[in-house]
Design a protein around this motif. Structure first.
Motif, mmCIF file in Angstrom:
data_model
loop_
_atom_site.group_PDB
_atom_site.id
_atom_site.type_symbol
_atom_site.label_atom_id
_atom_site.label_comp_id
_atom_site.label_asym_id
_atom_site.label_seq_id
_atom_site.Cartn_x
_atom_site.Cartn_y
_atom_site.Cartn_z
ATOM 1 N N CYS A 1 -85.283 56.426 -24.870
ATOM 2 C CA CYS A 1 -84.148 55.519 -25.067
ATOM 3 C C CYS A 1 -82.855 56.134 -24.531
ATOM 4 C CB CYS A 1 -84.005 55.197 -26.547
ATOM 5 S SG CYS A 1 -82.636 54.082 -26.911
ATOM 6 N N THR A 2 -82.097 55.335 -23.737
ATOM 7 C CA THR A 2 -80.807 55.808 -23.214
ATOM 8 C C THR A 2 -79.653 55.291 -24.077
ATOM 9 O OG1 THR A 2 -80.471 53.899 -21.792
ATOM 10 C CG2 THR A 2 -81.684 55.751 -20.834
ATOM 11 N N GLY A 3 -79.985 54.532 -25.116
ATOM 12 C CA GLY A 3 -78.959 54.055 -26.042
ATOM 13 C C GLY A 3 -78.132 52.880 -25.550
ATOM 14 N N VAL B 1 -80.451 53.068 -33.609
ATOM 15 C CA VAL B 1 -79.708 53.931 -34.534
ATOM 16 C C VAL B 1 -79.297 55.179 -33.768
ATOM 17 C CG1 VAL B 1 -79.813 55.229 -36.692
ATOM 18 C CG2 VAL B 1 -81.007 53.031 -36.485
ATOM 19 N N LYS B 2 -77.990 55.494 -33.848
ATOM 20 C CA LYS B 2 -77.482 56.575 -32.998
ATOM 21 C C LYS B 2 -76.927 57.754 -33.774
ATOM 22 C CE LYS B 2 -76.255 53.911 -28.936
ATOM 23 N NZ LYS B 2 -75.352 53.836 -27.789
ATOM 24 N N TRP B 3 -77.211 58.928 -33.272
ATOM 25 C CA TRP B 3 -76.485 60.138 -33.653
ATOM 26 C C TRP B 3 -75.711 60.526 -32.405
ATOM 27 C CZ3 TRP B 3 -80.980 58.650 -35.750
ATOM 28 C CH2 TRP B 3 -81.118 58.775 -37.143
ATOM 29 N N GLY C 1 -76.456 62.984 -29.100
ATOM 30 C CA GLY C 1 -77.132 62.252 -28.028
ATOM 31 C C GLY C 1 -78.517 61.762 -28.410
ATOM 32 N N ARG C 2 -78.719 61.463 -29.705
ATOM 33 C CA ARG C 2 -80.019 60.961 -30.146
ATOM 34 C C ARG C 2 -79.931 59.477 -30.430
ATOM 35 N NH1 ARG C 2 -82.487 62.685 -35.148
ATOM 36 N NH2 ARG C 2 -80.533 63.693 -35.729
ATOM 37 N N TYR C 3 -80.824 58.696 -29.808
ATOM 38 C CA TYR C 3 -80.815 57.248 -29.980
ATOM 39 C C TYR C 3 -82.227 56.806 -30.355
ATOM 40 C CZ TYR C 3 -77.199 58.567 -26.588
ATOM 41 O OH TYR C 3 -76.197 59.205 -25.911
#
Ligand SMILES: [Zn+2]
Lengths: 165, 82, 635
Positions: free
Chosen positions: A12-14, A40-42, A46-48
């Protein structure tokens, strides 16, 4: 064979196009707050992570519904909402372990992924394959191949390191 | 109705398995996976990287080789003028 | 419908807030984003105001397609009179802010006056609140966003913010959102800082109703195919904008050691492929398939383990080519520092390289630099200078004033070594071998800049027929086109065309990487006409969109002329004419720009616009565009 939606946070690139197309498809509007899928993003790491209904075989939402508004559709392997029966008590939201049941505050009703009746747009529009719609049996095969690929890469590196020594 | 857009007509010119030489601007075909390649038209040499097996791109020059070629090329040119 | 987003006027001195609808008539004139901001700027900023005084006005906007099914319609535009140049200030960023602003009910914010104490704006579903920001004043770009999200209790809030550099009124401070998205150029961060406005937080859950949702879905699918099938998108999706280095530095088209060389030789660690090795994946802006932002963790040194995003092509220049540095780590660290301080990476790197040349030439001494050894290649000194600029310490305080003011303070011959147009430093590109690109930076409305009108595809040696196809739509053009970037012929038209194209995407709110900037087969006027129709119901032909963009660009020209711009400001520094290039491929060596030929190009460029020989729009041009009576004060 029935198909399933698989969500792969590593790809996922968000960009949240899935949220956009989901709300357009179901409500005719752009509004991620009314999407059935959610990234859901952090952000600071950079975690999606894409989250959506897993269409559980033994679905807690179905079990908890006091008016039997949720039922299993075997042909498409999904959990469906009967809006005529639903009383909007939101017990399903409370119990879903994935937070995949949501409440549309504008329409004042619960919403959940219906796999777009067999052509899920989120998967269709996800160019990087973070959301894919595949045969149920394929899901674990894909996981195995990815894991094996990583493992063999590590083993090669180890082998190289050893031979260098 | 089926008139092609500008973009569609431009896209027809795409080629794969080749790169455009950054000295002479000719298209150069190259064996898959090659790490360096010498342009058959102008002899300049490039370090390559591969986005996919049919998609090479120039990463940078082979520095020493191209410096020499450039110097030779320019001294020839100067002689030609004189 | 998709057009019912409002404009909000926020008066920070008094706390008054007023909202108005945007009439369709105005949409048809300027669409939104940068275009409508330019109309608003010309109408709301009084001539001659101090850019850092409370009379200047800040503009924040989404494009008219923001948050719709137009790919990468995520751009936020920020405008105002530039604290750097005194002319048009205008900058643009990706991320997720603009769509969120539209889901919250607004398209344009007009921010006036000055708050007594630091504040931030909290915008949620048609409501705007001015909140105290004392506790976040001094915080970095990344910290600020975390604190506000925590404070308001919603992790989906999108925030634009300034960093410490903007608070300290560094004249090239930027405005940022997310980890790295930056409205970088022309000092919009200093403008917000001068108003004591730290940030704008926004959250929206309101529908943007699309005019024809089914067709919009189908057409978007087609456009996505067009975008992802382009080789440039695939390259960019893997390597980010650093891929450009492979073409430019390889040939010798970048400035090195400020402006002394045109190729950074033997610097393989600076290449895109080297950056890619430390990347941990790619990220995309809202609704974008190109996903051109690298995510990285700094692998070693004082900042080991720190997460950031980028670096972009601009940072390869700012932190390697221009200061003559050759390590990947320097690029990663400097990129991180400008991101947390909220500094324009490009201006910062360019100014530091300039003082490095001054130091090597003896114009600056150890005393001036506070003991810093500013020789080219000294990475520690470069990093230290970033801190000093952001905090306005010593020489950093002088540089924080921007190129022209700094040159005046330093005096001696320092201005001779400065590479700028209109008081704005140039990208690390060296335009001496590329007259078309040189014309672009000489004439760009916000100063030396590659994102205003650069005919970048000129570097690809495309066949003439392809160029003719592109450049004769949507207005006919039968003048010369040439495939050689070293030519002067036909380039004035290319610059005019690209300028209009980039203005159009900025009105729509679409990313430049989704149009004819780096790739020749990407969408332009034909596609936008359809996207507008399906998403918003606006029926505008490709030619109509062209005219809107032309109108908006003329508003920028009028603004600049009102602020005293003359033909002399559309010009390059002497180094372009007097110092030939010396390295790179044979074809780019020994190159300078020819003064007379540049002058002729500028004449031709003015003529294409319908401007007189002084660069002033002719009355008939303004009448044709319907802006002869501006300022009209409709909004
Ligand atoms: Zn060649």
């Amino acid at each position: 064979m029935a198909k399933v939606l698989i969500l792969d946070y590593e790809k996922c690139t968000g960009c949240r196009l899935c949220e956009l197309v989901c709300s357009v498809k179901h409500e005719g509007v752009s509004n991620p707050a009314r999407s059935r899928v959610k990234i859901v993003k952090w952000e600071s790491e950079g975690r999606y992570v894409p989250m959506s209904c897993q269409q559980c075989e033994s679905a807690p939402c179905q079990a908890v519904c006091p008016v039997k508004a949720l039922s299993r559709d075997e042909t498409l392997n999904r959990v469906l909402v009967d809006y005529d029966a639903c009383i909007g008590c939101r017990m399903c939201i409370a119990i879903c372990p994935f937070g995949a049941m949501s409440f549309d505050v504008l329409a004042k009703r619960i919403i959940k992924c219906d796999l777009c009746d067999g052509v899920p747009l989120c998967a269709d529009f996800c160019e990087v394959g973070a959301i894919q719609y595949v045969d149920a049996g394929q899901q674990s095969t894909i996981k195995q191949v990815t894991a094996a690929d990583k493992l063999s890469e590590i083993m090669q590196k180890v082998a190289q390191a050893i031979s260098a020594v | 109705m089926n008139e092609e857009t500008t973009a569609e007509s431009v896209a027809k010119g795409r080629t794969y398995g080749a790169f455009r030489c950054l000295n002479c601007f000719e298209r150069v075909s190259v064996p898959t996976g090659a790490k360096t390649h010498k342009c058959p038209h102008c002899s300049f040499e490039w370090r390559l990287s591969w986005l996919s097996p049919d998609f090479p791109r120039i990463r940078g020059p082979v520095w020493e080789a191209n410096r020499q070629l450039a110097e030779e090329n320019l001294s020839k040119k100067q002689k030609g003028v004189n | 419908m998709a057009l019912n987003r409002k404009i909000a006027y926020i008066e920070l001195t008094t706390g008054d807030i007023e909202t108005k609808p945007i009439p369709v008539k105005v949409r048809n004139m300027f669409l939104g984003g940068r275009g409508l901001d330019m109309y608003l700027m010309y109408n709301h900023i009084k001539p001659g105001v101090d850019p850092l005084g409370s009379d200047n006005v800040a503009f924040v906007s989404a494009g008219v397609l923001g948050g719709t099914l137009a790919s990468a319609s995520a751009r936020t535009h920020i405008g105002g009179k530039s604290p750097l140049t005194g002319f048009v200030g205008s900058a643009n960023m990706g991320g997720f802010f603009a769509p969120e602003l539209r889901w919250a009910g607004f398209d344009h914010l007009v921010i006036k006056g000055k708050a007594e104490n630091p504040v931030y704006l909290w915008i949620q579903n048609n409501e705007i609140e001015i909140r105290d920001a004392k506790h976040i004043w001094g915080k970095t770009v990344h910290e600020t966003q975390e604190i506000i999200r925590e404070e308001l209790g919603d992790r989906d809030i999108k925030i634009l913010t300034i960093g410490p550099a903007g608070e300290n009124l560094v004249r090239f401070a930027n405005v940022m959102t997310g980890i790295k998205d930056a409205a970088g150029r022309s000092g919009m961060g200093a403008l917000l800082g001068s108003k004591n406005l730290k940030a704008i937080a926004v959250r929206g859950t309101m529908d943007i109703k699309l005019e024809r949702p089914e067709e919009a879905l189908q057409y978007n699918k087609k456009v996505i195919e067009q975008i992802t099938s382009a080789k440039v998108s695939q390259t960019q999706g893997k390597l980010g904008t650093p891929f450009i280095w492979g073409a430019t530095n390889t040939q010798g088209l970048v400035r090195v050691n400020n402006f002394q060389l045109n190729q950074l030789e033997d610097a393989d660690e600076v290449e895109a492929e080297a950056i890619d090795k430390v990347a941990v994946g790619m990220a995309g802006c809202f609704g974008c398939q190109v996903h051109c932002r690298s995510k990285y963790v700094i692998p070693e040194g004082d900042y080991a383990g720190v997460y950031d995003e980028g670096p972009e092509y601009t940072s390869q220049g700012a932190w390697a080519a221009e200061p003559g540095c050759r390590s990947l780590n320097n690029i990663l660290v400097c990129n991180h520092l400008v991101n947390i301080y909220g500094l324009d990476t490009l201006e910062t790197g360019s100014l530091i390289s300039w003082v490095m040349e001054l130091y090597e030439k003896g114009i600056l001494t150890d005393e001036d630099t506070g003991g810093l050894d500013l020789r080219f290649g000294n990475e520690e000194a470069v990093i230290e200078m970033i801190h000093r600029i952001a905090k306005r310490e010593g020489l950093g305080d002088i540089l924080a004033e921007g190129p022209l003011r700094a040159a005046e303070k330093i005096g001696k011959d320092s201005i001779k070594y400065l590479v700028h147009v209109k008081g704005m430093s140039n990208l690390h590109s060296d335009e001496r071998p590329t007259p078309g690109l040189a014309l672009g930076i000489a004439t760009a409305s916000r100063g030396s800049d590659h994102l205003r009108s650069r005919p970048a595809i000129d570097l690809y040696h495309l066949p003439k027929q392809v160029l003719r196809n592109i450049y004769s739509q949507p207005v006919p053009y039968d003048g010369p086109v040439t495939s050689d970037y070293r030519d002067y012929e036909g380039k004035a038209w290319q610059v005019f065309w690209q300028e209009t194209c980039y203005e159009a995407v900025d009105c729509l709110g679409i990313c430049k990487f989704h149009t004819v900037f780096l790739g020749a087969s990407l969408p332009s006027f034909e596609e936008w006409s359809k996207l507008l129709y399906y998403n918003t119901g606006l029926e505008l032909s490709p030619l109509d969109i062209w005219t809107i963009a032309e109108r908006a660009y003329n508003m920028e020209r009028l603004f600049n002329i009102r602020e005293g711009l003359t033909r002399e400001d559309d010009w390059l520094v002497d180094r372009y004419f007097d110092e030939p290039t010396s390295v790179g491929i044979p074809g780019v060596r020994g190159k300078t720009i020819d003064r007379d030929k540049l002058k002729n190009m500028i004449d031709e460029y003015y003529e294409h616009h319908g401007w007189d020989e002084q660069g002033v729009p002719r009355l008939e041009t303004l009448q044709r565009l319907g802006i002869e009576n501006e300022p009209s004060h409709i909004l």
